[in-house]
Design an enzyme around this catalytic site. Structure first.
Site, mmCIF file in Angstrom:
data_model
loop_
_atom_site.group_PDB
_atom_site.id
_atom_site.type_symbol
_atom_site.label_atom_id
_atom_site.label_comp_id
_atom_site.label_asym_id
_atom_site.label_seq_id
_atom_site.Cartn_x
_atom_site.Cartn_y
_atom_site.Cartn_z
ATOM 1 N N ASN A 50 -10.819 -3.171 -7.014
ATOM 2 C CA ASN A 50 -9.572 -2.392 -7.209
ATOM 3 C C ASN A 50 -10.705 -1.523 -8.807
ATOM 4 O O ASN A 50 -9.993 -0.589 -9.440
ATOM 5 C CB ASN A 50 -8.586 -2.743 -7.393
ATOM 6 C CG ASN A 50 -7.367 -2.326 -5.975
ATOM 7 O OD1 ASN A 50 -6.869 -3.132 -5.843
ATOM 8 N ND2 ASN A 50 -8.216 -1.125 -4.898
ATOM 9 N N ASP A 71 1.075 -0.679 -0.140
ATOM 10 C CA ASP A 71 -0.378 -0.172 0.215
ATOM 11 C C ASP A 71 0.912 1.262 0.166
ATOM 12 O O ASP A 71 1.373 1.184 0.187
ATOM 13 C CB ASP A 71 -0.828 0.104 1.262
ATOM 14 C CG ASP A 71 -2.175 0.912 1.358
ATOM 15 O OD1 ASP A 71 -2.331 1.517 -0.123
ATOM 16 O OD2 ASP A 71 -2.992 1.373 2.089
HETATM 17 C C1 FPP Z 1 -1.733 0.115 -3.319
HETATM 18 O O1 FPP Z 1 -1.489 1.495 -3.622
HETATM 19 C C2 FPP Z 1 -1.559 -0.973 -4.207
HETATM 20 C C3 FPP Z 1 -2.305 -1.688 -5.692
HETATM 21 C C4 FPP Z 1 -3.478 -1.219 -5.326
HETATM 22 C C5 FPP Z 1 -1.033 -1.580 -6.507
HETATM 23 C C6 FPP Z 1 -0.373 -2.517 -6.233
HETATM 24 C C7 FPP Z 1 0.681 -2.881 -7.520
HETATM 25 C C8 FPP Z 1 2.002 -2.725 -7.779
HETATM 26 C C9 FPP Z 1 3.531 -2.567 -7.174
HETATM 27 C C10 FPP Z 1 2.181 -3.257 -9.378
HETATM 28 C C11 FPP Z 1 2.069 -4.454 -9.866
HETATM 29 C C12 FPP Z 1 2.374 -5.831 -9.066
HETATM 30 C C13 FPP Z 1 3.352 -6.391 -8.747
HETATM 31 C C14 FPP Z 1 3.388 -7.791 -7.877
HETATM 32 C C15 FPP Z 1 3.547 -7.344 -10.845
HETATM 33 P P1 FPP Z 1 -2.641 2.805 -3.222
HETATM 34 O O2 FPP Z 1 -2.684 3.238 -4.848
HETATM 35 O O3 FPP Z 1 -3.902 2.778 -2.530
HETATM 36 O O4 FPP Z 1 -1.860 3.570 -2.878
HETATM 37 P P2 FPP Z 1 -2.705 4.238 -2.034
HETATM 38 O O5 FPP Z 1 -3.496 4.108 -0.913
HETATM 39 O O6 FPP Z 1 -1.433 5.360 -1.776
HETATM 40 O O7 FPP Z 1 -2.880 5.683 -2.832
#
Ligand code: FPP
Length: 263
Positions: free
Chosen positions: A85, A37
């Site tokens: 998501n 996250d």
């Molecule tokens: C949460 O951060 C993260 C995600 C919803 C996606 C995670 C994906 C990756 C790191 C890339 C792809 C993964 C792989 C395994 C190749 P957020 O966007 O909710 O952050 P925020 O809470 O700060 O808005």
């Protein structure tokens, strides 16, 4: 995998080396699950679009996969995309899918060379056909590997997993009276895998966000303020060390001779 395997990639005299030397390799968590996250906040702090946070998060994924495999962790599960998501802007969803496909294509040989077995867990059949094809390629190419099992949770929800498991249990013909916890768990996406011992969440949020709801019943939870794109080997070593200091009771009492003889 062992101390030597991890020291092979750590600069001598670094803080990471000191952390690695404190680890007890006989008490590693078998399964580490991570809620990645903070990508959006990482990008916002740099006045970048949110997707740049996801892009930077791939470096953290690489580092954590390599460190976990070198440590000898048996199962690593990363939460990459939840069933919720899809509510994000279409452009962000498309970028996440693109990054995933690129990651598989770029890393597949490295995963395979390191004997890592790749799996995707979630409602995979609802993903776009091109994403499903790349996932299937990754799963097939690494199916015979015997090292770390690397699960990517995609279009994953803990509640939908339980519903899917109930449907599969019913379809299997198992009699309701025969259904117990060990049998039920075989119908989960993670059937046959050990439950997570350690659940890590980055960016400081104190939530489990519908992740592995059944499996984390007794997991130790470790939350760090570090945002996912900044998460590296050192953070993982700190998490495992913190885990090794926890007193796991599984609802019982501490199994020390003193406690038992006092009863
Ligand atoms: C949460 O951060 C993260 C995600 C919803 C996606 C995670 C994906 C990756 C790191 C890339 C792809 C993964 C792989 C395994 C190749 P957020 O966007 O909710 O952050 P925020 O809470 O700060 O808005």
């Amino acid at each position: 995998m062992s101390l030597d395997q991890i020291l092979a990639v750590i600069p001598p005299g670094s803080p990471d080396e000191a952390l690695a030397r404190q680890l007890n390799f006989d008490q590693l968590p078998s399964h580490v699950a991570i809620i990645m996250d903070g990508n959006g906040r990482w990008a916002a702090r740099r006045h970048l679009p949110r997707v740049e946070g996801h892009r930077a998060g791939i470096d953290a994924v690489r580092d954590v996969v390599e460190t976990s495999a070198r440590l000898g962790i048996k199962v690593l599960t990363l939460y990459a995309f939840s069933v919720e998501n899809w509510k994000r802007p279409k452009a962000e969803v498309n970028t996440l899918m693109l990054l995933l496909k690129r990651y598989i294509r770029a890393e597949l040989s490295t995963l395979d060379r390191n004997n890592i077995r790749f799996r995707a867990i979630g409602r995979i059949d609802e993903l776009a056909p091109d994403v499903q094809a790349d996932l299937a390629l990754g799963v097939e190419r690494t199916a015979a590997n015997t090292g770390m099992l690397f699960n990517i949770a995609l279009n994953y929800g803990g509640r939908s997993e339980i519903v899917d498991a109930v449907r599969r249990a019913m379809a299997s013909g198992v009699a309701p009276a025969d259904l117990d916890e060990p049998i039920f768990s075989t119908f989960l996406y993670t059937g046959g895998q050990p439950d997570p011992d350690l659940l890590i969440r980055t960016s400081g949020e104190m939530r489990v966000s519908n992740f592995l709801l059944w499996q984390i019943a007794y997991a130790e939870i470790w939350v760090t303020e570090t945002l996912w794109p900044d998460f590296r080997r050192r953070d993982l070593l700190e998490a495992v060390l913190a885990y090794q200091k926890r007193d796991r009771r599984y609802g019982g009492i501490k199994a020390s001779p003193v406690a038992l003889s006092a009863k």
